[in-house]
Write a protein that holds these residues in place. Structure first.
Motif, PDB file in Angstrom:
ATOM      1  N   GLY A  14       0.822  -1.212   0.000  1.00 11.06           N
ATOM      2  CA  GLY A  14       0.000   0.000   0.000  1.00 11.06           C
ATOM      3  C   GLY A  14       0.851   1.254   0.000  1.00 11.06           C
ATOM      4  N   ARG A  15       1.938   1.208   0.736  1.00  8.64           N
ATOM      5  CA  ARG A  15       2.836   2.357   0.801  1.00  8.64           C
ATOM      6  C   ARG A  15       3.497   2.580  -0.552  1.00  8.64           C
ATOM      7  NH1 ARG A  15       6.819   1.735   5.414  1.00  8.64           N
ATOM      8  NH2 ARG A  15       4.901   1.617   6.575  1.00  8.64           N
ATOM      9  N   SER A  16       3.855   1.512  -1.218  1.00  7.82           N
ATOM     10  CA  SER A  16       4.495   1.672  -2.510  1.00  7.82           C
ATOM     11  C   SER A  16       3.501   2.190  -3.550  1.00  7.82           C
ATOM     12  CB  SER A  16       5.156   0.365  -2.910  1.00  7.82           C
ATOM     13  OG  SER A  16       4.541  -0.238  -3.977  1.00  7.82           O
ATOM     14  N   ARG A  17       2.249   1.771  -3.476  1.00  6.37           N
ATOM     15  CA  ARG A  17       1.231   2.329  -4.376  1.00  6.37           C
ATOM     16  C   ARG A  17       1.040   3.808  -4.121  1.00  6.37           C
ATOM     17  NH1 ARG A  17      -2.959  -2.431  -3.778  1.00  6.37           N
ATOM     18  NH2 ARG A  17      -2.458  -1.839  -1.689  1.00  6.37           N
ATOM     19  N   ALA A  18       1.052   4.197  -2.853  1.00  8.53           N
ATOM     20  CA  ALA A  18       0.913   5.612  -2.515  1.00  8.53           C
ATOM     21  C   ALA A  18       2.106   6.410  -3.034  1.00  8.53           C
ATOM     22  CB  ALA A  18       0.774   5.781  -1.010  1.00  8.53           C
ATOM     23  N   ALA A  19       3.286   5.830  -2.945  1.00  7.75           N
ATOM     24  CA  ALA A  19       4.476   6.519  -3.440  1.00  7.75           C
ATOM     25  C   ALA A  19       4.399   6.698  -4.952  1.00  7.75           C
ATOM     26  CB  ALA A  19       5.736   5.743  -3.059  1.00  7.75           C
ATOM     27  N   PHE A  20       3.932   5.670  -5.665  1.00  6.70           N
ATOM     28  CA  PHE A  20       3.783   5.799  -7.111  1.00  6.70           C
ATOM     29  C   PHE A  20       2.723   6.832  -7.467  1.00  6.70           C
ATOM     30  CE2 PHE A  20       5.642   1.398  -7.419  1.00  6.70           C
ATOM     31  CZ  PHE A  20       6.801   1.825  -8.029  1.00  6.70           C
ATOM     32  N   ALA A  21       1.623   6.882  -6.687  1.00  9.07           N
ATOM     33  CA  ALA A  21       0.581   7.872  -6.952  1.00  9.07           C
ATOM     34  C   ALA A  21       1.119   9.282  -6.745  1.00  9.07           C
ATOM     35  CB  ALA A  21      -0.623   7.619  -6.049  1.00  9.07           C
ATOM     36  N   LEU A  22       1.922   9.463  -5.695  1.00 13.61           N
ATOM     37  CA  LEU A  22       2.518  10.774  -5.436  1.00 13.61           C
ATOM     38  C   LEU A  22       3.472  11.157  -6.566  1.00 13.61           C
ATOM     39  CD1 LEU A  22       2.954  13.172  -3.551  1.00 13.61           C
ATOM     40  CD2 LEU A  22       4.764  11.857  -2.451  1.00 13.61           C
ATOM     41  N   THR A  23       4.265  10.208  -7.018  1.00 14.78           N
ATOM     42  CA  THR A  23       5.196  10.470  -8.114  1.00 14.78           C
ATOM     43  C   THR A  23       4.449  10.856  -9.381  1.00 14.78           C
ATOM     44  OG1 THR A  23       6.727   8.872  -7.177  1.00 14.78           O
ATOM     45  CG2 THR A  23       7.092   9.496  -9.450  1.00 14.78           C
ATOM     46  N   ASP A  24       3.345  10.170  -9.659  1.00 13.91           N
ATOM     47  CA  ASP A  24       2.540  10.502 -10.838  1.00 13.91           C
ATOM     48  C   ASP A  24       1.950  11.905 -10.725  1.00 13.91           C
ATOM     49  OD1 ASP A  24       3.100   8.086 -11.998  1.00 13.91           O
ATOM     50  OD2 ASP A  24       1.224   7.137 -11.351  1.00 13.91           O
ATOM     51  N   ARG A  25       1.497  12.272  -9.532  1.00 16.38           N
ATOM     52  CA  ARG A  25       0.928  13.616  -9.340  1.00 16.38           C
ATOM     53  C   ARG A  25       2.006  14.687  -9.513  1.00 16.38           C
ATOM     54  NH1 ARG A  25      -2.538  13.471  -3.959  1.00 16.38           N
ATOM     55  NH2 ARG A  25      -0.479  12.855  -3.260  1.00 16.38           N
ATOM     56  N   ILE A  26       3.194  14.405  -9.023  1.00 16.63           N
ATOM     57  CA  ILE A  26       4.291  15.372  -9.173  1.00 16.63           C
ATOM     58  C   ILE A  26       4.665  15.526 -10.643  1.00 16.63           C
ATOM     59  CG2 ILE A  26       6.734  15.770  -8.682  1.00 16.63           C
ATOM     60  CD1 ILE A  26       6.227  14.540  -5.913  1.00 16.63           C
ATOM     61  N   ARG A  27       4.722  14.409 -11.358  1.00 13.03           N
ATOM     62  CA  ARG A  27       5.028  14.485 -12.795  1.00 13.03           C
ATOM     63  C   ARG A  27       3.961  15.271 -13.546  1.00 13.03           C
ATOM     64  NH1 ARG A  27       6.647   8.469 -13.599  1.00 13.03           N
ATOM     65  NH2 ARG A  27       8.809   8.577 -12.926  1.00 13.03           N
ATOM     66  N   ALA A  28       2.699  15.031 -13.213  1.00 16.72           N
ATOM     67  CA  ALA A  28       1.607  15.744 -13.880  1.00 16.72           C
ATOM     68  C   ALA A  28       1.685  17.240 -13.591  1.00 16.72           C
ATOM     69  CB  ALA A  28       0.263  15.175 -13.450  1.00 16.72           C
ATOM     70  N   ALA A  29       1.989  17.588 -12.337  1.00 20.44           N
ATOM     71  CA  ALA A  29       2.100  19.008 -11.978  1.00 20.44           C
ATOM     72  C   ALA A  29       3.279  19.658 -12.700  1.00 20.44           C
ATOM     73  CB  ALA A  29       2.252  19.158 -10.467  1.00 20.44           C
ATOM     74  N   ALA A  30       4.396  18.947 -12.815  1.00 22.23           N
ATOM     75  CA  ALA A  30       5.556  19.489 -13.518  1.00 22.23           C
ATOM     76  C   ALA A  30       5.255  19.676 -15.000  1.00 22.23           C
ATOM     77  CB  ALA A  30       6.762  18.562 -13.335  1.00 22.23           C
ATOM     78  N   ALA A  31       4.504  18.752 -15.593  1.00 21.42           N
ATOM     79  CA  ALA A  31       4.145  18.880 -17.008  1.00 21.42           C
ATOM     80  C   ALA A  31       3.222  20.074 -17.224  1.00 21.42           C
ATOM     81  CB  ALA A  31       3.482  17.599 -17.501  1.00 21.42           C
ATOM     82  N   ARG A  32       2.251  20.269 -16.310  1.00 22.16           N
ATOM     83  CA  ARG A  32       1.352  21.442 -16.417  1.00 22.16           C
ATOM     84  C   ARG A  32       2.147  22.733 -16.286  1.00 22.16           C
ATOM     85  NH1 ARG A  32      -1.909  18.605 -12.924  1.00 22.16           N
ATOM     86  NH2 ARG A  32      -1.297  19.987 -11.231  1.00 22.16           N
ATOM     87  N   PHE A  33       3.095  22.761 -15.353  1.00 22.02           N
ATOM     88  CA  PHE A  33       3.917  23.959 -15.155  1.00 22.02           C
ATOM     89  C   PHE A  33       4.755  24.257 -16.391  1.00 22.02           C
ATOM     90  CE2 PHE A  33       7.832  26.026 -13.643  1.00 22.02           C
ATOM     91  CZ  PHE A  33       7.274  27.153 -13.066  1.00 22.02           C
TER      92      PHE A  33
END
Length: 82
Positions: A14-33
């Protein structure tokens, strides 16, 4: 304290899934920026405003130093005349 009925593997997964979700959100935010051009315009205006401010402050300091010398000469001339 260990989790009842398990060795903690489920929690690690579960922790690793959460880490991947956080990484995906950070990548999406960086792409929007990176796609957003409004931020770069604001940055350019801020830099331009800063340069204008520095030029104004430098000019005012130079003017004050020149004018204070003139007023010093006037003060010296007036006090000698009394």
């Amino acid at each position: 304290m260990a989790e009842p009925g398990g060795d903690g593997a489920g929690r690690r997964a579960g922790r690793s899934r959460a880490a991947f979700a956080l990484t995906d959100r950070i990548r999406a935010a960086a792409a929007r920026f990176a796609r957003d051009s409004g931020g770069s315009t604001a940055t350019e205006y801020a830099l331009l405003g800063g340069l204008i401010f520095l030029a104004a402050v430098g000019s005012i300091r130079y003017y004050v130093s020149r004018v204070s010398a003139v007023y010093g000469d006037i003060t010296a001339a007036v006090t000698q005349g009394q």
